[in-house]
Design a protein around this motif. Sequence first.
Motif, PDB file in Angstrom:
ATOM      1  N   ARG A 129       0.836  -1.202   0.000  1.00 50.91           N
ATOM      2  CA  ARG A 129       0.000   0.000   0.000  1.00 50.91           C
ATOM      3  C   ARG A 129       0.874   1.257   0.000  1.00 50.91           C
ATOM      4  O   ARG A 129       1.960   1.285   0.581  1.00 50.91           O
ATOM      5  N   ASP A 130       0.379   2.278  -0.631  1.00 49.25           N
ATOM      6  CA  ASP A 130       1.050   3.583  -0.530  1.00 49.25           C
ATOM      7  C   ASP A 130       1.108   4.003   0.928  1.00 49.25           C
ATOM      8  O   ASP A 130       0.296   3.584   1.746  1.00 49.25           O
ATOM      9  N   GLY A 131       2.035   4.874   1.227  1.00 49.22           N
ATOM     10  CA  GLY A 131       2.085   5.423   2.569  1.00 49.22           C
ATOM     11  C   GLY A 131       3.070   4.700   3.451  1.00 49.22           C
ATOM     12  O   GLY A 131       3.853   3.863   2.987  1.00 49.22           O
ATOM     13  N   VAL A 132       3.022   5.019   4.710  1.00 46.87           N
ATOM     14  CA  VAL A 132       4.102   4.647   5.624  1.00 46.87           C
ATOM     15  C   VAL A 132       3.823   3.396   6.432  1.00 46.87           C
ATOM     16  O   VAL A 132       4.674   2.966   7.209  1.00 46.87           O
ATOM     17  N   HIS A 133       2.658   2.782   6.271  1.00 46.01           N
ATOM     18  CA  HIS A 133       2.325   1.641   7.116  1.00 46.01           C
ATOM     19  C   HIS A 133       2.999   0.359   6.678  1.00 46.01           C
ATOM     20  O   HIS A 133       3.110  -0.576   7.452  1.00 46.01           O
ATOM     21  N   GLN A 134       3.419   0.327   5.437  1.00 48.28           N
ATOM     22  CA  GLN A 134       4.142  -0.851   4.967  1.00 48.28           C
ATOM     23  C   GLN A 134       5.516  -0.427   4.465  1.00 48.28           C
ATOM     24  O   GLN A 134       5.719   0.713   4.056  1.00 48.28           O
ATOM     25  N   VAL A 135       6.415  -1.381   4.502  1.00 43.04           N
ATOM     26  CA  VAL A 135       7.793  -1.102   4.097  1.00 43.04           C
ATOM     27  C   VAL A 135       7.910  -1.171   2.579  1.00 43.04           C
ATOM     28  O   VAL A 135       7.364  -2.085   1.964  1.00 43.04           O
ATOM     29  N   HIS A 136       8.594  -0.214   2.014  1.00 43.96           N
ATOM     30  CA  HIS A 136       8.754  -0.142   0.559  1.00 43.96           C
ATOM     31  C   HIS A 136      10.176  -0.550   0.171  1.00 43.96           C
ATOM     32  O   HIS A 136      11.129  -0.238   0.886  1.00 43.96           O
ATOM     33  N   PRO A 137      10.313  -1.223  -0.961  1.00 45.39           N
ATOM     34  CA  PRO A 137      11.657  -1.637  -1.375  1.00 45.39           C
ATOM     35  C   PRO A 137      12.494  -0.465  -1.869  1.00 45.39           C
ATOM     36  O   PRO A 137      11.960   0.482  -2.460  1.00 45.39           O
ATOM     37  N   HIS A 138      13.780  -0.545  -1.596  1.00 45.23           N
ATOM     38  CA  HIS A 138      14.747   0.414  -2.140  1.00 45.23           C
ATOM     39  C   HIS A 138      15.680  -0.251  -3.160  1.00 45.23           C
ATOM     40  O   HIS A 138      16.375   0.447  -3.885  1.00 45.23           O
ATOM     41  N   ALA A 139      15.725  -1.575  -3.168  1.00 45.51           N
ATOM     42  CA  ALA A 139      16.654  -2.271  -4.073  1.00 45.51           C
ATOM     43  C   ALA A 139      16.166  -3.684  -4.332  1.00 45.51           C
ATOM     44  O   ALA A 139      15.316  -4.215  -3.615  1.00 45.51           O
ATOM     45  N   VAL A 140      16.712  -4.251  -5.392  1.00 44.34           N
ATOM     46  CA  VAL A 140      16.497  -5.664  -5.733  1.00 44.34           C
ATOM     47  C   VAL A 140      17.857  -6.334  -5.746  1.00 44.34           C
ATOM     48  O   VAL A 140      18.841  -5.753  -6.203  1.00 44.34           O
ATOM     49  N   SER A 141      17.908  -7.549  -5.219  1.00 42.60           N
ATOM     50  CA  SER A 141      19.155  -8.315  -5.259  1.00 42.60           C
ATOM     51  C   SER A 141      18.910  -9.627  -5.990  1.00 42.60           C
ATOM     52  O   SER A 141      17.978 -10.362  -5.666  1.00 42.60           O
ATOM     53  N   ILE A 142      19.740  -9.875  -6.991  1.00 41.62           N
ATOM     54  CA  ILE A 142      19.654 -11.144  -7.732  1.00 41.62           C
ATOM     55  C   ILE A 142      20.984 -11.879  -7.593  1.00 41.62           C
ATOM     56  O   ILE A 142      21.997 -11.285  -7.227  1.00 41.62           O
ATOM     57  N   THR A 143      20.959 -13.171  -7.887  1.00 39.31           N
ATOM     58  CA  THR A 143      22.142 -14.007  -7.693  1.00 39.31           C
ATOM     59  C   THR A 143      22.552 -14.631  -9.014  1.00 39.31           C
ATOM     60  O   THR A 143      21.723 -15.257  -9.689  1.00 39.31           O
ATOM     61  N   GLN A 144      23.813 -14.435  -9.367  1.00 38.71           N
ATOM     62  CA  GLN A 144      24.347 -14.869 -10.664  1.00 38.71           C
ATOM     63  C   GLN A 144      25.605 -15.678 -10.429  1.00 38.71           C
ATOM     64  O   GLN A 144      26.610 -15.115 -10.007  1.00 38.71           O
ATOM     65  N   ALA A 145      25.647 -16.959 -10.625  1.00 33.36           N
ATOM     66  CA  ALA A 145      24.562 -17.871 -10.898  1.00 33.36           C
ATOM     67  C   ALA A 145      23.677 -18.036  -9.663  1.00 33.36           C
ATOM     68  O   ALA A 145      24.130 -17.795  -8.556  1.00 33.36           O
ATOM     69  N   SER A 146      22.429 -18.446  -9.907  1.00 31.64           N
ATOM     70  CA  SER A 146      21.438 -18.519  -8.826  1.00 31.64           C
ATOM     71  C   SER A 146      21.776 -19.617  -7.824  1.00 31.64           C
ATOM     72  O   SER A 146      22.697 -20.420  -8.030  1.00 31.64           O
ATOM     73  N   GLU A 147      20.998 -19.642  -6.745  1.00 32.09           N
ATOM     74  CA  GLU A 147      21.199 -20.671  -5.720  1.00 32.09           C
ATOM     75  C   GLU A 147      21.103 -22.079  -6.300  1.00 32.09           C
ATOM     76  O   GLU A 147      21.603 -23.034  -5.703  1.00 32.09           O
TER      77      GLU A 147
END
Lengths: 331, 331, 331, 331
Positions: C124-142
């Motif tokens: 949801r918009d607003g401050v009640h939920q945490v919003h992402p600042h970044a994405v992390s991917i894994t190369q090669a993946s797990e």
Amino acid sequence: MKFLSDNAARVHPRVWDAMKAADEPDSPYDGDGLSKALDARFSALFGRDCAALWVATGTAANCLALSAMVEPHGAVICHREAHIEMDEGGAPGFYLHGAKLLLADGESAKITPEAIARVIDPIRDGVHQVHPHAVSITQASEYGCVYRPEELAALSAFVKGKGLGLHMDGARFGNAVAFLGGSAADAALGVDALSFGMVKNGAMSAEAIVFFDPAMADKVRFRRKRAGHLQSKGRYLAAQILAMLEQDLWLDNARAANAAASEIAAAARSRLLHPVEANEIFLASTAAERAALRTQGFEFYDWGDDAARLVTAWDAREEHVAALARAIAGL
Amino acid sequence: MKFLSDNAARVHPRVWDAMKAADEPDSPYDGDGLSKALDARFSALFGRDCAALWVATGTAANCLALSAMVEPHGAVICHREAHIEMDEGGAPGFYLHGAKLLLADGESAKITPEAIARVIDPIRDGVHQVHPHAVSITQASEYGCVYRPEELAALSAFVKGKGLGLHMDGARFGNAVAFLGGSAADAALGVDALSFGMVKNGAMSAEAIVFFDPAMADKVRFRRKRAGHLQSKGRYLAAQILAMLEQDLWLDNARAANAAASEIAAAARSRLLHPVEANEIFLASTAAERAALRTQGFEFYDWGDDAARLVTAWDAREEHVAALARAIAGL
Amino acid sequence: MKFLSDNAARVHPRVWDAMKAADEPDSPYDGDGLSKALDARFSALFGRDCAALWVATGTAANCLALSAMVEPHGAVICHREAHIEMDEGGAPGFYLHGAKLLLADGESAKITPEAIARVIDPIRDGVHQVHPHAVSITQASEYGCVYRPEELAALSAFVKGKGLGLHMDGARFGNAVAFLGGSAADAALGVDALSFGMVKNGAMSAEAIVFFDPAMADKVRFRRKRAGHLQSKGRYLAAQILAMLEQDLWLDNARAANAAASEIAAAARSRLLHPVEANEIFLASTAAERAALRTQGFEFYDWGDDAARLVTAWDAREEHVAALARAIAGL
Amino acid sequence: MKFLSDNAARVHPRVWDAMKAADEPDSPYDGDGLSKALDARFSALFGRDCAALWVATGTAANCLALSAMVEPHGAVICHREAHIEMDEGGAPGFYLHGAKLLLADGESAKITPEAIARVIDPIRDGVHQVHPHAVSITQASEYGCVYRPEELAALSAFVKGKGLGLHMDGARFGNAVAFLGGSAADAALGVDALSFGMVKNGAMSAEAIVFFDPAMADKVRFRRKRAGHLQSKGRYLAAQILAMLEQDLWLDNARAANAAASEIAAAARSRLLHPVEANEIFLASTAAERAALRTQGFEFYDWGDDAARLVTAWDAREEHVAALARAIAGL
């Protein structure tokens, strides 16, 4: 007759009235009409665009304001006796995620560009020492002394020149403005964020954080919620603040407290450890003298072994103030 | 006609009266007589030694309570839809210094020993994965459902057997107690710390954290100050809580809210997504049906695409409740 | 015959030689000539300006890189089985000061723009939920699977479009590059910061954090020191990294590990749970089959009840690999 | 001729040999045989049960050790010039989640019970000020001075009497033990956790945290992982530490460094700002004198305007030492 602190004084009747008037349900948190009115109200007061958030305490106000300026690996320069260093239970360490306080010296708990330079200059370049991200000053200071606009202009220019943010702890901002003659803008000249104290001055549980840079407010909105300071019935806090601003109640209350302090100070001229510019009196006195005052019914704090701290509140009763002045004169 | 939430309801007249009665200055922070009365008052209510602290919000109550049980390298197990996970803006991460929330599943947002085991069992021994230090449950749950005493006994035994702390988010604790028949002790059976919600139930800005282990309270006193939640005029918060406890106002208010919800639920039997045990109704409904209700003047939140959430507060007006019941029956 | 992990493999002889060659004292920390050479060396490799910092572990590399992108009130989106979520002992919570990990799903532990959208959209918009600042991917993946350049281009465009940072955990980056044909730049397309793994691939105790935005490196230099990861004899770490880059040792080693995995995979075609693109094989197998392999002297981890995980390192011995391939074929 | 610091000295040949001997793969992290041997080895050295963990840096060692004793709302008392205050980039604030450092004074950077009392006594009871949870001392001190066993006994008794933990930063612990005559136990008398420095004394990248209370180690194992300090090829760190302990290499190296410092000190008697008890010399000198020394090829740091700091390492070359002694005598 209580001169212990202004932090437990009564709530002003007009603040009570405003809270009662806010009882009708509205949107929760800060979505209500009163909370939404704060930005415009403070913008009018300061004569420039402001964003203002309510919180319940000065500690939260100070630390949230600083969290907009200071990263966890940074530091805040403040006076050695500042409230954030001495009286907030380590809250800056919590809110700033481990950032440091770097301590400056200065007369009457005020700091100068030179005092800041004495903190900054020895810090070595590089990552081995912590570097400041902001400076925090207190208006009026811990000793009840007031920064003049020209002092603020010089401080602000210096602080900006170093690339730092400038925060003002205005727990007794009203008292400072009253002393300076009434311009809120002058008393906060050059500041990025101001903790505008209301609780010591007639409110119950609402302080305002005033941001002169709206981007800071946008970040702090998240930080306020995250700190558990976004009350669901926020309209009661907004109502307090608006009532304090209405017809300059904040300024009238501060003037009343200052006047009481002045009256006492006039009777204690030779004993004053600091100029009495706001509503605090630091009185050189022996233990026997303080005992004598207490015997006459006055309550106040010792300040070390050789002094007393006396604080007047907005609701100081004239007869108590006069009695204290007489008692001090008669020591 | 507002059925949006109980979190913006009026302040009960007796709470107002108690606040006004507290206006005379007393010691600041929690040194006043009212704040000092809380421990005894809650001990009487729960029939065992308690230590109780006031704070302004449920988020602060939850996170401070958990901070007594969870170290920064630990975790809290809670339901996937718990308020601390979904609605507190990351406050647990802040107050617990980066500890994790580990999410359990369960009907109607309640969790069971089996659900906790499904979280714990896959955690590998050693330091590569985060281990839980506490479990947090919500009474009544996010879907307005109530843990029975025997469920709590089983949960508590399981949680203690794992060496974990047990926290209860009681934002709607009163509603749960009202449903169970009135024993606060039964509704918090086996819990170490309870966030006893007052704001949704008639208070303005005071929640209680009740610790059944006094050592936890001693630590949390420091954490509360450090979080900027130790208000200087604390007597106004204590007054709210005492007023809520006086003559079981909290329970009467909760019963009123529950009764309103029951009346609505009776009209909506076939549409209920969860049993209506407290004061929340989750109503299966189409967008058109919800629009129809809104046209009739009812305010409430959508809950996804196929449901509405309706919440009744202590001050729900009988004619509004009856009207809503009729409107739902008539869909 | 060890196929447990590549994380305890030998140190390559050329890395040893480089460390020995660094024994002559030079400036401490990262003031030595070798440390100073890293930026240019990585800039040459990636064909664009880079700033590179050494640290001792992949966990430190990942978390420090993310600390340049994520504020304490924010979050990182990563795959549900990402190393930062599953295997780093809560280090992201520590380094990011309580920021959250938001978990995305995806085949073979890879994520797509759609998977990210499924995480973001319900916030949801607003401050009640945490919003992402970044994405992390894994190369090669797990699961040892490799993002193709076109997948990275799509991911990066999506992530940037949301205003987020993009981090790549490259614990097995060399193996991914080897699979893709040798271009480091292609394998890290669109990424802001890369944890370039060296330890699993022939180094002893040095990983590189490569920043494609130098301002991030400037901040992380402070964070690295503050985390106790600025070693005083940093020249030995820089020496390891430079040796790995010299004449593409990192790529040769990764190719050797991949080739070993391919040989085993060829013998296990019908049992593969994920495509074998790097140096990990996830082998459907019964407990009895795994016991049979262990009886023949092969060491590896179970992966749940119905699979084994086998990892090949740069120093896998050809006869061990051939023996394992035969053993699997003979099950 | 380098007298800048011991922190960039060579790695001792026997440490190199031990690392090479550890090249054969073993269990990752600290599951290898060498890592497992540390507890017994340190227990033998100190004549009591110890638990020992390796980490890469002194900063990590200090802060992790303190994290076992200090809660986020607490503080550490240390000398005003302690490394944790002056040179660790704010790492204590990070590792202790915002806990404070409270600064004590004392000759030659050593502190006494009286100095600690001067910090503690003014702290008001209650939650408004931060209370210490531990004391950290440095052996040898920042000025190369050594706590005698009887000083440690008095300190420890005082600190325990206050209910605090006692940490020793032993970045130059070997030098202190060498000065005192060789008993490690005497040099760490009464301490709860010791950062046993190896890097300045012949190792490459391994320090030991020695816990005399095993419960502390159990907690710190989680914290080490969480800080990204659990290296996967931990056997190379354990090998360094074991080599340093083997046949008292650590003590021999420290003696060599101390002897070099003594030789220089003997030539500088009248200029010494602090007793030369370990391997640091603080030399009163004018800028011109320091320039003269530098002209002769000596490298060292200025220490303010009127002094130089000269540090000898385990590998100081006799001819350089003799040359420096002559040069100083000839000033």
